[in-house]
Design an enzyme around this catalytic site. Sequence first.
Site, mmCIF file in Angstrom:
data_model
loop_
_atom_site.group_PDB
_atom_site.id
_atom_site.type_symbol
_atom_site.label_atom_id
_atom_site.label_comp_id
_atom_site.label_asym_id
_atom_site.label_seq_id
_atom_site.Cartn_x
_atom_site.Cartn_y
_atom_site.Cartn_z
ATOM 1 C CB VAL A 39 -0.976 0.003 1.194
ATOM 2 C CG1 VAL A 39 -1.730 1.329 1.245
ATOM 3 C CG2 VAL A 39 -1.954 -1.159 1.090
ATOM 4 N NE ARG A 51 9.286 -4.307 10.124
ATOM 5 C CZ ARG A 51 8.427 -5.320 10.249
ATOM 6 N NH1 ARG A 51 8.779 -6.412 10.878
ATOM 7 N NH2 ARG A 51 7.212 -5.228 9.750
ATOM 8 C CD GLU A 69 -13.157 6.883 1.996
ATOM 9 O OE1 GLU A 69 -13.707 5.796 2.257
ATOM 10 O OE2 GLU A 69 -13.769 7.977 1.997
ATOM 11 N N GLY A 117 -11.391 -0.626 1.153
ATOM 12 C CA GLY A 117 -10.372 -0.291 0.152
ATOM 13 C C GLY A 117 -10.663 0.980 -0.622
ATOM 14 N N GLY A 148 -2.148 -15.959 -2.887
ATOM 15 C CA GLY A 148 -1.878 -14.704 -2.185
ATOM 16 C C GLY A 148 -3.135 -13.952 -1.792
ATOM 17 C CE LYS A 177 -11.312 -4.230 6.095
ATOM 18 N NZ LYS A 177 -11.239 -5.319 5.079
ATOM 19 N N GLY A 202 -5.810 -4.379 -1.823
ATOM 20 C CA GLY A 202 -4.825 -4.305 -2.897
ATOM 21 C C GLY A 202 -4.104 -2.977 -2.893
#
Lengths: 428, 428
Positions: free
Chosen positions: A11, A42, A127, A132, A185, A203, A300
């Site tokens: 993201v 990191r 948002e 998403g 995935g 959510k 995504g």
Amino acid sequence: MKVGIAGLGVVGAGVVRLLDEHADVLAARIGRPVKVVAVSARDKRKKRDMPKGGWRWYAKAEELAADPEVEVVVELIGGADGTARNLVEAALKAGKGVVTANKAMLAMHGAKLAALAEKNNAPLAFEAAVAGGIPIVKALREGLIGNRIDSITGILNGTCNYILTEMRTTGRDFGEVLAEAQALGYAEADPSFDVDGIDAAHKLAVLTSLAFNTAVDFRAVHVEGIRHVSALDISFAREFGYRIKLLAIARRTAKGIEQRVHPCMVPADTPIAHVDGVFNAVAAAGDYVGPVLFEGRGAGSNPTASAVVADLADLAAGRHAPAFGVPAVKLHPLKAAAMADHVGRFYIRLIVRDQPGVLADVSAVLRDHKISIESLVQRGRAEGDKQPVAVVLISHEAREADMARALKRIAMLRSVLQPPALIRIEQL
Amino acid sequence: MKVGIAGLGVVGAGVVRLLDEHADVLAARIGRPVKVVAVSARDKRKKRDMPKGGWRWYAKAEELAADPEVEVVVELIGGADGTARNLVEAALKAGKGVVTANKAMLAMHGAKLAALAEKNNAPLAFEAAVAGGIPIVKALREGLIGNRIDSITGILNGTCNYILTEMRTTGRDFGEVLAEAQALGYAEADPSFDVDGIDAAHKLAVLTSLAFNTAVDFRAVHVEGIRHVSALDISFAREFGYRIKLLAIARRTAKGIEQRVHPCMVPADTPIAHVDGVFNAVAAAGDYVGPVLFEGRGAGSNPTASAVVADLADLAAGRHAPAFGVPAVKLHPLKAAAMADHVGRFYIRLIVRDQPGVLADVSAVLRDHKISIESLVQRGRAEGDKQPVAVVLISHEAREADMARALKRIAMLRSVLQPPALIRIEQL
């Protein structure tokens, strides 16, 4: 506007990419440029799908809050507590705006963070935390501001929706489809957060606060996941004209506000039944607007980046609204309706020994608990007596507590061979 | 914030009702009260479904712009010119904010009005002008601000969608269903504005400007209505797995931006195919967010009032955005793609005399125009020769201009008994 980004996973990289690719058009739309000046992640050397920039790197995310050039901090670390929360609190205390996609943190500490933001006159925007790329937070907070919202119904977890869609279209069982989703995935190695309904519940708690102007109350959410949904139940759902979806529902009732996440049977001809695969959707019912539905990609890199940048644009253009629709002091505590008081219709599926008297026994238990049956179907009767067969009952409206007690009794009948399966029916 | 409302029809009365009913919660959400202080309507004595207020009445709407107490004018008169435009221009010149539901005015003068608004530092808002209660203007302008939008596909006229839905579910013809819709109040006595696609085209022109940051260009919209859609074609659509919808489409192509309103066949399993009755929907495709869909009531007193009040709330809270997404000087002229260059698949239905050689003649014409056929079906063959039968052709992708020329030739064939019916197929 100068931005610091904490967390450069898919993201974060998407946000950097979007701000770079659309820099000119964004500056025209917003009225000034939005520029990343500092980041924290990191591993500085990790290969990332994003352009290189001359930003400052911080090993510790919290240091972004102290960077005097950073006006807004984007928090994409995740987790209800720890680094993410420390960073957000430090940034707000420093009077910097915060944009976050962190639903767990908002579900646990949303009201407190909103109060902290207001105290320091710093905007808090999220948002990307729900559904998403669908601009549902803005829609509830601003687009539908004139309405008393009476209910919210969402498909809020793409992993679950993908699994349930695959189960329906291929006839395969949960375990098999989950394994495939993990290989692709679409599901994590540890899938519990998604398939047990926790992510959707986080959510929902956020949406509930926005819709009803109540303090976020995650602990009041009734949560069930999809592990117990079987191929058999999906096939019965089809037969009865339903589809099975993991819904997140918040509703105003006479006893308070219901918040629940669980598999539901929804009529196959309603719009939300057609939201398939990794897509998310949120339906809302307002007293003036009536029913509205928003659908799109719920996760995504790019869709989530679209939502993060929408928040950044609002902050850069000076468009402010209270985080949860009203100032934090006006968020009233949520009066939760007990799940035991929920009233609805139920799909019950039993595996019973095919012998005389079974249905009479089951029916008697239901009658004793004041549950009346709308329809009853027996399937799978083979040659020869005493084979296991499936029996499906659809109830009229019944109280959750009554149904739970009845099922406990039914499970104890000698001819009932497996724990009964229960899926709630939502008419929508 | 003190508001003057011009036009007290069903929408105006709805706005007054909403502001009254939700006064307290709105004040909490917005941060200050929104109050109607003046109104203008032709008939002061008419019975209206709204509470009485102590507001000033003006016989002439334009006078609202001169009322020193009025900070924002709500224009609900309608019509591209005349009183509505005079009022809006006067209000903007006086530096007052304007909220309007007037799509005809925006479609004809949108870019000029946006420039006038900016020159006078007065906001111009029009959520209610497109798709009723669906907050699509805000979604495109703010929620999806990070995206390059590549296409917009809308069901923007509830009257047409109601008529097409009724035709599909009852099998009746256009005229019969229109008459019923008029009796029910879903269609005007003069239905042309709706059923000939003009209303949808006005709305599309506004959405196109928002989505592509181009100056509104209504004249570039290709417009066809639904009068020629027959029960026969609806029944063939079902057979081929399609539903017929009046779609409003704006799309970025290599030759410029397409804007078109016409009946379409859409695959029956796409979400937009399930938007039925008086509902509206807008699908958008953004480069980051991917596909999103918004659905809700596209008209009516309460849903439209919900949209008007959302704009009022933005103005009262000081949330501003350029009317069409970028400042008026940055709206570039729309480079329109010619409809003749449109490329798509086509459904063609002919009524022909059932005799040898007809299909050979039709096929030869199509071949001469480089149109290849994906499938061909003949229906209705009765006993005896030379009876009229229906022939349906589905083409592969073809150029609009080629298809138009081919159909002109086909219509002239002696065995073709009626003008060919053409409906474009949209894959979505």
